[in-house]
Design an enzyme around this catalytic site. Structure first.
Site, PDB file in Angstrom:
ATOM      1  CB  ILE A 200      -3.019  -5.366  -5.531  1.00 48.65           C
ATOM      2  CG1 ILE A 200      -1.660  -5.958  -4.297  1.00 48.65           C
ATOM      3  CG2 ILE A 200      -2.394  -4.395  -6.238  1.00 48.65           C
ATOM      4  CD1 ILE A 200      -0.722  -6.644  -5.033  1.00 48.65           C
TER       5      ILE A 200
ATOM      6  CG  LEU B 109      -4.327  -4.925   5.012  1.00 49.94           C
ATOM      7  CD1 LEU B 109      -3.042  -5.359   6.010  1.00 49.94           C
ATOM      8  CD2 LEU B 109      -5.126  -5.314   4.174  1.00 49.94           C
TER       9      LEU B 109
ATOM     10  CB  ALA C  81      -0.877  -0.713   1.381  1.00 50.47           C
TER      11      ALA C  81
ATOM     12  CE  LYS D  68      -5.752 -14.295 -10.716  1.00 49.46           C
ATOM     13  NZ  LYS D  68      -6.847 -13.430  -9.942  1.00 49.46           N
TER      14      LYS D  68
ATOM     15  N   PRO E 265     -11.970 -16.339 -15.386  1.00 58.02           N
ATOM     16  CG  PRO E 265     -13.166 -16.850 -17.591  1.00 58.02           C
ATOM     17  CD  PRO E 265     -13.993 -17.605 -15.673  1.00 58.02           C
TER      18      PRO E 265
END
Lengths: 510, 506, 503
Positions: free
Chosen positions: B347, B334, B15, B78, B96
């Site tokens: 993120i 957070l 962060a 990813k 996906p």
């Protein structure tokens, strides 16, 4: 469909009242209102006194009881037409309302007969027609409808007084809501934009307006021909007769067939009814003058004349279309073919029964009109060709009319039919219109056109078997005919003028 | 009107350094100062190791070269997340990236045509119609532009990386651009007596760091946002009961898969995130149903390679700071809220906060209208992500443990209930431009979790059957061809962005 | 009398040749006429199947072919009609059921009552009043015990090679002399075939030659005045692909015809496989592209044995020239959209028997045969063309073209009269009767704008009762019909495995 269609029938007689009764019986008043305009002054032609079997369907469709109708019209039964001296002097054949040979075999039968002849059998084709034999023997019974027995190998039509038929129908029609107006048309009013007929102006000053007009005005064709200008197709070169004398005579033997006898300039009809006999001479002024023709007719009567002969003038042909804009011609207003095969009332019926399902709305759908015209075209042409055949197929040298007829050019379709039959004994079948193959066969053979050959499919049976089959069939046929009641007795029982009540079933079996 | 000149970031980790690096790029340090205060003592969480495609916008904003970034962070690519055992034991589905199918003329989304096709006997595995799904299943990857016929868009992807390494990478970036790092623990905060604005923070060693605007990246504690401004916390644990995570890296034993795996377990779920040099694993669970020791033991048992460290426990509560921005303090990371990393959103939430800060960048005297807008927009985003995550739990057939029985039967927020009802009726989710997860995502997850729509958009019926068959077959073939042309994931990385040995230090 | 016909030679192969030979055997060999077959190479592939209309049963009966053999030896599946899908885009499919003339209702054609009912809100589709269509949908075969009367019938799909073999075996057993060969040359003088010279040198002479050689038109193609009038301007499909897929389970009671972008795909269930036929415009798509799309369009995998051939649709100007009569495809050719192929052969043969030449010297029967066969051809062409004309697949060039193109007057008239009044004008030599055209037109969405006014004479209560009664009757009749598999099993039970003599 909100407002019902207003239908105006111009002209009474058979055509007008058949149309009126049919429309009033088959179509509810929510859908159409029928009005008929006729004048007592205008004579009704009334020579259409023999009919074709289809008339039974018409009567059935409009719910007419046969016996009652026959009583009212002094009718007798008709099993066919006897042609005398047609084709050659001495000819005598019957065009029957039924097949030759056993039912179900009618497409091959005459080939077998031709073969048997070539093997030495001496018989007439007529010998194997149940209807023809019954007719000759003056017998009659109602045919069975469901089987392949002899008893269903035929159908029948009527001889009746067409004037009385019209009256009978008028009674029904008025009961069923048809409004009759007495009057003569003075003028026809058109819609300026469409050219449709809007109304009829009567001599009385009354205006009768309508959506659809049925022209039953006879030869004059006041609406279709005169008011709408539909042209005429002339067929007199093929069918030269242009006059007829009609005279009633005393009742004669009540034979169940019409007789047509070929004469020096045309042909003579004889139609037996319950109360009198109808007679006439259809002739061509190209070959005889009117006085001679009248005299010839009177000389030939077999019973005493009951009136002076009445003359009618006509021309063979038809209007180019029978439905133009919002006007449909029924009967003579649409065309004329001499009553040689009793087709006048048939043509009236056909026009009506093709019109009913195609009845337009207030705006005429041209698709319905075109379909009607196409169907009527077929009917006229097919009858015309068949009538021409009677004239063409002759070897008589003894009178000019016959020499003329034998030599005349005929429609290509007819020439083909004659040649094919001459060569191969083949008769074409078609769906719509008259005449079925059995009719063509009777005229071809009856007027002397014996084919040069026959189908090899008839060669499959050994010759002796074939002949014995034919003999046996003929014998059975004669036996059966003998069992039939005599025609005049049948008439008495079934619909005799004296009868107060309908016959019982047991009576009919006696 | 006085400009904000000095920005202070309290806290490092992902962060803090994302904030600092972005500020360094966008504001620059010629006319501003960017100061970040972090303590090595306070460990960073480091479980946020998978991302979603929008991160590329962040990297692009910073001008980061993708290959360099992938190398530096040991990253892998990813294509989506594989969910195992979530619908029921033995089930698998794939969520996906990318779009479902392609546009069929007619004007309604492909999923409607697909539903119609399935109803008339077609194959009920939608993965075949998403290129990313097919590629993931076969371990393939490459960067693929949109197809030349315009039928298929580019292949959509994100990264899986070591968050600590990412933070370090961004720190180098930020410091190169003039951001200043202070090592130290914050012990006190100075506020303006009138306005209440924070004027400075005081560190343990006595240093004082002043600033015009403060970004609170201090983690769960929310040193500034909560500690000073008492913004408050909306507790969502009744919808998302998980409150623990045990994480442990393990040896990489095979080529890295181009996707994250999430396996539903007896009292939560287990993640598996493959990196170039190792595999990250974790078990997110609820301690009311499973003890920390038991969870650690189970996790270690289920690793597919040797553990490379001791399991680390994190404790958290699902929920959101009621206000993310108060006066001159913005909570990022957070400190602003926590949603479990089921859909790799941590993120992203950081990134969005930072992007919105730039959008709404204030004057020294902060206009309350900006604060209000920001807070409301963040609320919407958080609620949306929350609902999406809750859906994974609510829509399930699992009832084999008390944990799942709870999840299945819990009431859910009205917003989610309405979405589930609409989807159940005709496979639709009403997508708003502010939504992070689009139609494809909702479809993939809800359908995969077992919510089969009763019908579909009626316009999908306007296509004749043969055209439908051809369209469906055509898309399937086009996807097949596209994937066939891809190299394996490992080969691709090897080809352009394999991490240098120096970067593999744990 | 000229010399009679003594010898007839049938030149051709497969079903047409053997059907002709069997019919001749039955009708003329008893008259001492010799019947001989010159058997050309077969045109059949293993994938080929016939789809036959119910009327073929009459032919089988006449030549003495036991229909049970079709089921036991020719993989036959009985079908009560054809289902047409996607011709109207996304509208539901319709079935053209093989109904015979349905009984009248209140003395009128039932269709007229339905039209009025529809105008007044009757929602039941026309198809539900077709006995054959309802049977087809229910997977039942319109077969009834001997005494019962059904106004529906079943056609069948047959393995083409097995059917041909069956007819061949029976005909040869019946005494037809046959020889296998190919034609080296045909000696023609004027309009007569003097002889057909075979590859082995034999000069085959006959009084009458029957060309049963299919599209080869081995004889008629060489005769003067018998060139083909193409129908390409109306019927754009010019390629045909035939393949197989696995058998459908359970067997449906209809064949399936689905339109697609460039033509149509037919699925014809047989006992051991499903014959897949694609008919398409080769200018719009290549064979390869079609083959690739075929599994998706057929919704089943396709076996690797696909055969592609050219399709040319048209009619010969003359089908009988001199001593050469063409039957079946040698006379005219249409795509198999309505399954009339075997019927055409049958009809030609029947007409030949009716017009069998009486002499070997001249053939005045020929022009009549020509006219009849041409009418048959035109009527069938029109029925087929109506499918294309009435399509509602908008915004596709192929289909827009079919819809926008004017059609021959004969078809336009039928369309006009039906649209105006729900009547079908029929010509001579029609294969399909009113109920077939009605099923076709209404199935494709053509709704008559008005109805026979006599329907208005039926009181409302009775109208409703008639409609209800018709529905109930059909339901009752269909319930009593056997399902397809049971019907086939029943036929098998009574089967002969041996073909006795035909003719």
């Amino acid at each position: 469909m909100s407002e019902p269609l207003d239908i105006v029938i111009l002209g009474g007689g058979t055509a007008g009242w058949m149309a009126a009764t049919a429309l009033a019986s088959l179509i509810p008043p929510t859908r159409c209102r029928v009005r008929l305009v006729e004048s007592e002054e205008i004579g009704i032609v009334g020579v259409g006194e023999a009919t074709f079997p289809e008339i039974r369907n018409f009567n059935h469709a409009i719910g007419i009881d046969e016996a009652e109708m026959m009583r009212a019209t002094k009718a007798a039964f008709k099993l066919g037409i006897q042609f005398v001296d047609w084709g050659f002097k001495g000819s005598n054949y019957i065009h029957p309302f039924g097949v030759h040979g056993p039912v179900g075999m009618d497409h091959i039968f005459h080939h077998r007969w031709l073969r048997a002849r070539s093997l030495g059998l001496k018989s007439e084709l007529q010998d194997y027609s149940f209807a023809a034999q019954a007719a000759r023997d003056c017998r009659f019974e109602l045919p069975e409808t469901r089987s392949t027995a002899l008893d269903c190998a035929y159908t029948y039509a009527y001889h009746f007084d067409a004037g009385l038929y019209a009256v009978y129908l008028r009674g029904l029609a008025e009961q069923r809501g048809v409004v009759r107006t007495e009057g003569k048309v003075q003028d026809v009013v058109h819609d300026p934009e469409t050219g449709n007929i809007r109304s009829l102006l009567l001599e009385s000053g009354e205006t009768i307006s309508g959506d659809l007009f049925i022209d039953c005005s006879g030869f004059r064709s006041l609406l279709l021909g005169k008011a709408l200008g539909v042209g005429w197709e002339d067929w007199s070169k093929w069918l030269p007769c242009d006059r007829a004398f009609a005279v009633p005579s005393e009742r004669d033997e009540l034979s169940p067939y019409t007789r047509s006898t070929a004469m020096e300039a045309g042909w003579r009809w004889r139609i037996p009814l319950q109360h009198r006999t109808g007679n006439g001479y259809v002739f061509s002024t190209s070959f005889i003058d009117e006085d001679e023709a009248a005299a010839s007719l009177m000389r030939s009567l077999e019973t005493r004349a009951l009136a002076e002969p009445r003359m009618l003038k006509f021309q063979a042909g038809r209007r180019l279309v029978n439905w133009e804009k919002n006007c449909v011609a029924v009967g003579l207003a649409g065309g004329f073919l001499e009553p040689l095969e009793s087709t006048s009332i048939y043509l009236i019926q056909v026009a009506i029964m093709q019109l009913v399902p195609l009845l337009p709305g207030k705006i005429v759908d041209p698709r319905l009109r075109d379909e009607f015209n196409r169907l009527i075209d077929l009917q006229y042409e097919r009858i015309r060709d068949f009538l021409i055949l009677h004239y063409k197929l002759n070897t008589r040298q003894d009178a000019e009319i016959w020499r003329y007829a034998a030599a005349m050019d005929v429609p290509e379709s007819l020439t083909r039919k004659i040649e094919l039959f001459r060569h191969s004994a083949i008769i074409e079948r078609y769906r719509d219109g008259l005449f079925p193959p059995t009719s063509w066969l009777s005229v071809f053979i009856g007027q002397g056109l014996i084919p040069e050959s026959y189908s090899p499919l008839a060669d499959t049976m050994p010759g002796e078997s074939l002949i014995s089959h034919l003999d046996a069939f003929h014998a059975d046929l004669l036996d059966r005919v003998e069992e039939m009641r005599r025609h005049d007795r049948f008439i008495d029982l079934y619909c005799g003028a004296e009868r107060a009540t309908a016959p019982t079933a047991t009576e009919m079996r006696l | 009107m006085q400009q904000v000149k000095d920005v202070v970031v309290v806290g490092g980790g992902t962060a803090g350094w994302m904030a600092a690096a972005a500020l360094a790029k966008v504001l620059g340090t010629q006319a501003h100062t960017i100061t970040l205060v972090e303590s090595e003592e306070i460990g960073t969480v480091g479980v946020g190791e998978a991302t979603i495609p929008p991160i590329m916008q962040y990297n692009k904003l910073l001008g980061i070269d993708e290959d360099e970034f992938v190398r530096e962070t040991n990253a892998t690519f990813k294509l989506g997340i594989e969910f195992i055992d979530w619908r029921k034991r033995g089930s698998t589905y794939f969520h996906p990236f990318g779009v479902f199918g392609a546009n069929i003329k007619g004007g309604v989304g492909f999923m409607n045509y697909w539903l119609r096709w399935v109803q008339s006997g077609g194959d009920p595995d939608y993965t075949h119609f998403i290129a990313e799904g097919v590629a993931a299943g076969e371990g393939r990857f490459a960067r693929v532009p949109p197809s030349s016929d315009g039928q298929l868009p580019r292949l959509n992807y994100a990264y899986q990386f070591d968050a600590a390494t990412y933070a370090a990478y961004l720190r180098r970036y930020a410091e190169r651009r003039g951001a200043v790092r202070h090592e130290g623990k914050v012990v006190d905060v100075e506020q303006n007596s009138e306005t209440g604005y924070i004027e400075a923070i005081k560190l343990a060693d006595g240093r004082r760091v002043s600033g015009d605007f403060f970004i609170d990246c201090s983690g769960f504690r929310g040193l500034l946002i909560e500690g000073v401004f008492k913004a408050g916390f909306d507790d969502w644990s009744h919808w998302l009961p998980n409150n623990r995570a045990v994480a442990v890296p393990c040896e990489r034993i095979e080529d890295p898969t181009p996707f994250t795996r999430s396996t539903a377990r007896e009292a939560g779920w287990q993640w598996r995130i493959p990196l170039q040099h190792r595999t990250g694993n974790g078990y997110v669970f609820c301690d009311s149903y499973l003890s920390e020791d038991e969870a650690s033991r189970l996790l270690l048992e289920r690793l597919d390679g040797k553990p490379l460290a001791d399991p680390k426990i994190l404790r958290f509560t699902a929920g959101k700071r009621r206000l993310g921005w108060v006066k001159n303090c913005l909570a990022v990371g957070l400190s602003s809220g926590f949603l479990e990393p089921l859909e790799s959103t941590s993120i992203h939430l950081i990134q969005i906060a930072i992007m919105k800060l730039f959008e709404f960048f204030p004057q020294r005297d902060v206009n309350p209208v900006l604060i209000d807008l920001y807070n409301r927009e963040m609320d919407v985003l958080y609620d949306h992500v929350r609902d999406f995550i809750i859906a994974h739990y609510k829509v399930t057939d699992r009832d084999d443990t008390p944990y799942w029985r709870y999840c299945r039967s819990m009431t859910v927020p009205d917003s989610l209930a309405a979405k589930l009802e609409l989807f159940s009726d005709r496979g639709e989710t009403r997508w708003m431009p502010s939504d992070l997860f689009g139609e494809t995502s909702w479809f993939a997850v809800l359908y995969g979790q077992g919510l089969i729509p009763r019908s579909y958009h009626p316009v999908a019926n306007a296509l004749s059957e043969d055209e439908l068959e051809l369209a469906v077959a055509g898309i399937r073939t086009a996807i097949r061809r596209r994937v066939d042309a891809l190299p394996s994931h490992a080969d691709f990385i090897e080809g352009c962005c394999a991490a240098r040995p120096a970067a593999t230090a744990a | 009398m000229t010399r009679r016909i003594q010898q007839v030679v049938v030149v051709g192969a497969d079903a047409p040749a053997w059907m002709a030979a069997a019919a001749l055997l039955r009708s003329v060999s008893g008259a001492g006429i010799r019947v001989r077959v010159v058997e050309l190479p077969t045109l059949l592939q293993p994938v080929d199947a016939h789809s036959a209309l119910p009327e073929l049963a009459g032919f089988h009966h006449r030549i003495g072919l036991d229909e049970d053999l079709l089921f036991s030896l020719c993989k036959a599946v009985p079908v009560a009609g054809r289902r047409f899908s996607n011709w109207s885009g996304a509208a539901p499919p319709f079935i053209h059921g093989y109904d015979r003339a349905p009984p009248p209702a209140a003395g009128l054609g039932f269709t007229q009552l339905w039209i009025k009912g529809r105008q007044n809100g009757l929602r039941t589709d026309f198809e539900n009043f077709s006995l054959a269509s309802v049977a087809a949908k229910a997977g039942r075969v319109p077969a009834a015990p001997k005494d019962a009367e059904l106004h529906a019938a079943f056609g069948y799909n047959l393995d083409a090679a097995a059917y041909s073999a069956l007819l061949r075996q029976g005909t040869i057993r019946g005494g037809v002399d046959s020889k296998v060969g190919t034609i080296a040359d045909v000696e023609i003088e004027g309009d007569r075939i003097v002889s057909v010279i075979l590859d082995d040198g034999e000069r085959v002479e006959a009084d009458l030659f029957v060309d049963a050689s299919g599209p080869r038109a081995a004889l008629i193609g060489r005769m003067p005045g018998a060139d083909v009038e193409s129908w390409r301007e109306w019927l754009p499909c010019d390629r045909m692909l035939v393949a197989s897929a696995k058998a459908l389970k359970p067997l449906p009671a209809f064949s399936q015809i689905s339109a697609f972008r460039h033509g149509w795909i037919g699925l014809f269930p047989l006992q051991d496989r499903t014959a897949v036929v694609a008919v398409y415009d080769g200018r719009e798509t290549s064979d390869e592209a079609l083959l690739e799309d075929l599994p998706a369009l057929a919704k089943m995998p396709i076996g690797g044995d696909a055969i592609v051939s050219d399709l040319s649709q048209g009619v010969r100007r003359r089908a009988w020239v001199g001593n050469c009569v063409a039957i079946g495809e040698s006379a005219f050719s249409l795509e198999p959209l309505d399954g009339a192929q075997l019927h055409i052969v049958h009809y030609c043969i029947s007409q030949l028997m009716t017009l069998f030449p009486v002499g070997a010297g001249a053939f005045p029967e020929a022009p009549l045969y020509d006219r009849i066969i041409r009418r048959l051809a035109v009527n069938l062409r029109d029925f087929q063309l109506a499918h294309y004309k009435l399509n509602r697949r908008f915004d596709m060039p192929f289909w827009d073209g079919c819809r926008d193109a004017p059609v021959p007057e004969t078809l336009q008239r039928k369309l006009d009269v039906f649209t105006a009044r729900g009547r079908v004008p029929l010509n001579d030599d029609e294969t399909f009767q009113e109920q077939d055209w009605e099923s076709l037109f209404i199935g494709h969405g053509l709704m008559p704008q008005s109805y026979d006014p006599r329907v208005d004479a039926i009181p409302e209560q009775e109208h409703i009762a008639q409609v209800q009664a018709r529905l109930n009757d059909i339901v009752g009749l269909v319930e009593a019909m056997p399902p397809v598999d049971a019907f086939i099993a029943g036929a098998d039970d009574q089967r002969q495995t041996e073909m006795t003599a035909l003719g």
